[in-house]
Enzyme design. Structure first.
Site, PDB file in Angstrom:
ATOM      1  N   CYS A   2      41.723 -37.798  12.047  1.00  0.00           N
ATOM      2  CA  CYS A   2      41.336 -36.592  13.021  1.00  0.00           C
ATOM      3  C   CYS A   2      40.749 -35.640  11.734  1.00  0.00           C
ATOM      4  CB  CYS A   2      42.434 -36.195  12.650  1.00  0.00           C
ATOM      5  SG  CYS A   2      43.922 -36.560  14.372  1.00  0.00           S
ATOM      6  N   ARG A  27      34.908 -40.415   9.601  1.00  0.00           N
ATOM      7  CA  ARG A  27      35.801 -40.415   9.359  1.00  0.00           C
ATOM      8  C   ARG A  27      36.719 -41.151  10.532  1.00  0.00           C
ATOM      9  NH1 ARG A  27      38.601 -36.462   5.761  1.00  0.00           N
ATOM     10  NH2 ARG A  27      40.457 -36.406   7.089  1.00  0.00           N
ATOM     11  N   TRP A  75      41.269 -38.266  16.256  1.00  0.00           N
ATOM     12  CA  TRP A  75      42.169 -39.752  16.527  1.00  0.00           C
ATOM     13  C   TRP A  75      43.610 -40.126  16.850  1.00  0.00           C
ATOM     14  CZ3 TRP A  75      45.582 -43.613  13.797  1.00  0.00           C
ATOM     15  CH2 TRP A  75      44.682 -44.674  13.608  1.00  0.00           C
ATOM     16  N   ASN A 101      45.960 -31.938  12.467  1.00  0.00           N
ATOM     17  CA  ASN A 101      46.014 -33.688  11.766  1.00  0.00           C
ATOM     18  C   ASN A 101      47.491 -33.446  11.304  1.00  0.00           C
ATOM     19  OD1 ASN A 101      43.189 -33.330  11.861  1.00  0.00           O
ATOM     20  ND2 ASN A 101      42.734 -33.414   9.585  1.00  0.00           N
ATOM     21  N   GLY A 102      48.011 -35.382  11.917  1.00  0.00           N
ATOM     22  CA  GLY A 102      49.212 -35.409  11.361  1.00  0.00           C
ATOM     23  C   GLY A 102      50.128 -35.696  12.034  1.00  0.00           C
ATOM     24  N   GLU A 485      38.462 -59.785   1.382  1.00  0.00           N
ATOM     25  CA  GLU A 485      37.406 -58.693   1.678  1.00  0.00           C
ATOM     26  C   GLU A 485      36.372 -59.326   1.822  1.00  0.00           C
ATOM     27  OE1 GLU A 485      38.184 -55.983   0.821  1.00  0.00           O
ATOM     28  OE2 GLU A 485      36.421 -55.156   0.926  1.00  0.00           O
ATOM     29  N   LYS A 489      35.781 -57.482   5.632  1.00  0.00           N
ATOM     30  CA  LYS A 489      34.311 -57.022   6.440  1.00  0.00           C
ATOM     31  C   LYS A 489      34.032 -57.334   7.367  1.00  0.00           C
ATOM     32  CE  LYS A 489      34.621 -54.150   3.849  1.00  0.00           C
ATOM     33  NZ  LYS A 489      35.564 -53.941   3.152  1.00  0.00           N
ATOM     34  N   GLU A 492      36.860 -56.489  10.253  1.00  0.00           N
ATOM     35  CA  GLU A 492      36.695 -54.548  10.982  1.00  0.00           C
ATOM     36  C   GLU A 492      35.461 -53.953  11.579  1.00  0.00           C
ATOM     37  OE1 GLU A 492      37.944 -51.672   7.901  1.00  0.00           O
ATOM     38  OE2 GLU A 492      36.576 -52.454   6.543  1.00  0.00           O
ATOM     39  N   HIS A 508      46.879 -76.570   3.951  1.00  0.00           N
ATOM     40  CA  HIS A 508      48.195 -76.532   4.376  1.00  0.00           C
ATOM     41  C   HIS A 508      48.063 -76.791   5.192  1.00  0.00           C
ATOM     42  CE1 HIS A 508      49.700 -78.510   0.886  1.00  0.00           C
ATOM     43  NE2 HIS A 508      48.293 -77.231   0.043  1.00  0.00           N
ATOM     44  N   LYS A 607      38.666 -43.658   8.861  1.00  0.00           N
ATOM     45  CA  LYS A 607      37.854 -43.564   6.967  1.00  0.00           C
ATOM     46  C   LYS A 607      38.935 -43.968   6.148  1.00  0.00           C
ATOM     47  CE  LYS A 607      35.250 -44.866   3.684  1.00  0.00           C
ATOM     48  NZ  LYS A 607      34.615 -45.929   3.042  1.00  0.00           N
TER      49      LYS A 607
HETATM   50  O1  M6R Z   1      40.715 -44.876   1.218  1.00  0.00           O
HETATM   51  P1  M6R Z   1      42.000 -45.563   0.718  1.00  0.00           P
HETATM   52  O2  M6R Z   1      41.059 -46.398   0.280  1.00  0.00           O
HETATM   53  O3  M6R Z   1      43.127 -45.717   0.005  1.00  0.00           O
HETATM   54  O4  M6R Z   1      41.992 -46.746   2.462  1.00  0.00           O
HETATM   55  C1  M6R Z   1      43.044 -47.955   1.867  1.00  0.00           C
HETATM   56  C2  M6R Z   1      42.295 -48.641   2.934  1.00  0.00           C
HETATM   57  O5  M6R Z   1      42.538 -47.665   4.435  1.00  0.00           O
HETATM   58  C3  M6R Z   1      40.246 -49.123   3.023  1.00  0.00           C
HETATM   59  O6  M6R Z   1      40.386 -49.755   2.349  1.00  0.00           O
HETATM   60  C4  M6R Z   1      40.712 -50.346   4.441  1.00  0.00           C
HETATM   61  O7  M6R Z   1      40.742 -51.217   4.476  1.00  0.00           O
HETATM   62  C5  M6R Z   1      38.875 -49.895   5.035  1.00  0.00           C
HETATM   63  N1  M6R Z   1      38.686 -49.412   6.360  1.00  0.00           N
HETATM   64  C6  M6R Z   1      38.418 -51.443   4.401  1.00  0.00           C
HETATM   65  O8  M6R Z   1      36.558 -51.521   4.456  1.00  0.00           O
END
Ligand code: M6R
Length: 612
Positions: A2, A27, A75, A101-102, A485, A489, A492, A508, A607
């Site tokens: 949000c 965000r 959100w 927000n929250g 990682e 990527k 997502e 395994h 974000k």
């Molecule tokens: O802002 P932060 O680094 O604390 O965020 C952590 C994760 O939410 C963030 O890395 C998330 O996994 C990303 N979307 C990855 O691309």
């Protein structure tokens, strides 16, 4: 996540609010809305599921004239993302309007109490309950500030709020508990936001609210107090970046821009912190804990998502070069599993945004148990940056794309700098090794540029695999977290199912998945595990899997084993996770764009995840 924007001043508020909301789009959100108080002291509003642009296209600008207003991108947490549940919300008398927000955790109890008092509700949200609670107190106290204060004293949970009152139309009241909120001071105007990106266009002078604080904002004055009514004096701070830095600069997407910025962002992480002749590292923010770090018996690293992957690389390199036992924890698990932490422990908190609720909660728990909390954070002035005992900024610059790219490589660089600092002083890294590492570090931006120049090769491979249903990513040693990682990527932003494993683990279990339809990405750059990786590739080839390798430029042997090769320059093992991550970022970017996915705002993602 949000986003909040508010305006009070001499100008028409609507365009400023829309402009701010658009800057918060990165965000992630599912609906948006605005409310404005006009010259006749009427509150007009418009809200809608979908994008800010759609909201802007549909509303009638005439109706929403006014010099004070609030806006929101939502959100969904409570209630589905539809027009009705979008913010702003109102009390049943339409006297109070609020954006939030929250999560208000005790909203059901509050709703029951208000229902007994005759209040009615038209949405499924926790926020509408708060609007009614403020109105409930307004009716008895006839004072907006007191009403907000009394309402918030009953609330459990997290909030960043901005609210207005039709009966007191000359002010916006904001308050914060666990969700970022700040306001920018312009000439005869104040701009409120949950993110500096919505303010920087108007002013660089900002005031950050702390948890448990509220502020009454008027056109030409403001007053900050705690929610318990104690006065607060707060210094004005400067936003450190420019508007251009948060715009796309000719790139099709923020993610592509940010991938291509890595020669500079990496440099910004180490600039002024390393002596290239000797390899000596100086991290000003860690001066106060340097001795503690050097003598540490145990280091714990925590974070979420990509930051957690960076932490895993940190574990490998700190143990390898500093010989200090290091553990990595998911921040979301840390707080709830009763961790064994003492005052001798050092806990590193990695976070791009510095606002991730799980990481903040882990930080509070570590501090409660007496550990030293060190931040590795990107966003200057963010909550984690302010609340840790000390820390180092990664200086990657604003990262807008939801998929973290340049922040990841800068997090790795920060961990390398910490490793070098400890290793030199502990004597676990020799002078000559340190010099060799420092020399290679200087060459890194140039090597990243060479990878970026090859991006058409990655695009070609992406085209070949854009319709795949699954992917496997395999790596060993320092590059096992890079495999994780790479898989994250791809998942997502392209919505293709992908898994990362240590390459040897494949036999395994995951090997059962291999057939001619399974692309397997191997991180196969030359290091001490190279021969083992080749054996793992053979195992996949024998089962007809498609082999994509990340390999070093001079490696010709790999040609015998690969269907597709993504080349990177040679480097020292300690830097290989940085270089190897970049082709994987490109691969997922080009696969996602080939599938017409919204790479900067992938579905369901935010974000910065400021709710637990
Ligand atoms: O802002 P932060 O680094 O604390 O965020 C952590 C994760 O939410 C963030 O890395 C998330 O996994 C990303 N979307 C990855 O691309």
């Amino acid at each position: 996540m949000c986003g909040i924007v508010g305006y009070i001043g001499k100008r028409n508020s609507l365009n400023i609010i829309f402009d701010g909301l658009k800057r918060l789009e990165y965000r992630g959100y599912d609906s948006a809305g605005v409310a404005v108080i006009n010259e006749k002291n009427e509150i007009n509003y418009f809200k809608k599921a979908g994008k800010v642009k759609e909201l802007e296209n549909e509303f009638n600008g005439e109706v929403l004239e006014g010099k004070i207003g609030i806006g929101h991108t939502r959100w969904a947490t409570h209630g589905e993302p539809n027009d009705n549940n979008a913010h702003p919300h109102f009390d049943m008398n339409k006297n109070i309007t609020i954006v939030h927000n929250g999560i208000i955790e005790n909203f059901k109890t509050l709703k029951k109490k208000l229902t007994q008092e005759g209040y009615t509700f038209s949405t499924d949200t926790d926020t509408e309950v708060l609007a009614n609670l403020i109105e409930y107190y307004y009716k008895s106290k006839n004072n907006f500030e007191i009403a907000v204060r009394l309402a918030l004293s009953e609330v459990e949970g997290t909030y960043g709020i901005a609210c207005m009152c039709k009966s007191e139309p000359d002010k916006i009241i904001i308050a914060r508990m666990g969700s970022p909120l700040m306001f920018g001071l312009g000439k005869d105007e104040i701009i409120v936001s949950s993110d500096a990106a919505a303010i920087v266009n108007h002013t660089k002078n900002v005031i950050y609210l702390e948890d448990g604080e509220m502020a009454v904002l008027k056109r030409d004055s403001f007053q900050i107090k705690t929610i318990d009514d104690e006065d607060i004096q707060r210094e004005v701070q400067q936003i450190e970046y420019d508007l251009e830095e948060i715009e796309k600069g000719g790139f099709e997407h923020f993610m592509l821009k940010e991938i291509c910025e890595q020669p500079e962002s990496i440099q910004n992480t180490y600039r002024g912190r390393i002596n290239f002749e000797t390899g000596e590292v100086k991290l000003g923010g860690l001066d106060s804990v340097k001795e503690k770090l050097i003598n540490a018996k145990r280091i714990i690293i925590t974070g979420c998502g990509t930051a957690w992957h960076a932490g895993l690389v940190g574990e490998y390199i700190i143990e390898q070069f500093c010989r200090i036992p290091t553990e990595v924890e998911y921040a979301s698990e840390f707080r709830y599993r009763n961790p064994v932490i003492s005052k001798d422990d050092i806990v590193l908190f990695i976070s791009q945004s510095g606002e991730t609720a799980d990481t903040r909660a882990a930080m509070k728990e570590a501090q409660r148990l007496g550990a030293t909390a060190i931040g590795i954070v990107n966003v200057v002035g963010s909550t984690i940056a302010r609340e840790v005992d000390c820390g180092t900024y990664i200086h990657a610059g604003p990262e807008i794309g939801v998929a973290s790219t340049k922040a990841f490589t800068s997090q790795l660089m920060s961990l390398i700098l910490i490793t070098l600092m400890i290793g030199k002083h502990k004597g676990t890294i020799s002078e000559s090794e340190l010099k060799e590492i420092a020399k290679e570090l200087k060459a890194l931006p140039e090597k990243i540029k060479q990878i970026i120049e090859k991006r058409n090769d990655y695009k070609f491979v992406a085209e070949e695999f854009k319709d795949s249903k699954n992917f496997l990513y395999l790596g060993r040693g320092f590059n096992f977290p890079v495999a994780l990682e790479g898989a994250l990527k791809l998942k997502e932003i392209s919505y293709i199912h992908a898994e990362g494993y240590p390459a040897a683990e494949m036999k395994h279990g995951p090997i059962a998945l291999i057939d001619e339809n399974m692309p397997v990405v191997f991180i196969a750059t030359k290091d001490k595990t190279y021969d083992k990786i080749i054996s793992n590739i053979e195992e996949i080839k024998a089962r007809k899997g498609k082999i994509i390798t990340i390999a070093t430029d001079d490696d010709t042997e790999i040609n015998n084993y690969s269907d597709y090769i993504l080349r990177v320059p040679n480097t020292l093992p300690i830097f290989s996770p940085i270089l190897n991550s970049i082709p994987l970022q490109f691969l997922s970017y080009y696969i996602a764009t080939a599938r017409n996915c919204n790479v900067d705002q992938p579905r369901n993602l935010a974000k910065s995840v400021t709710v637990e």
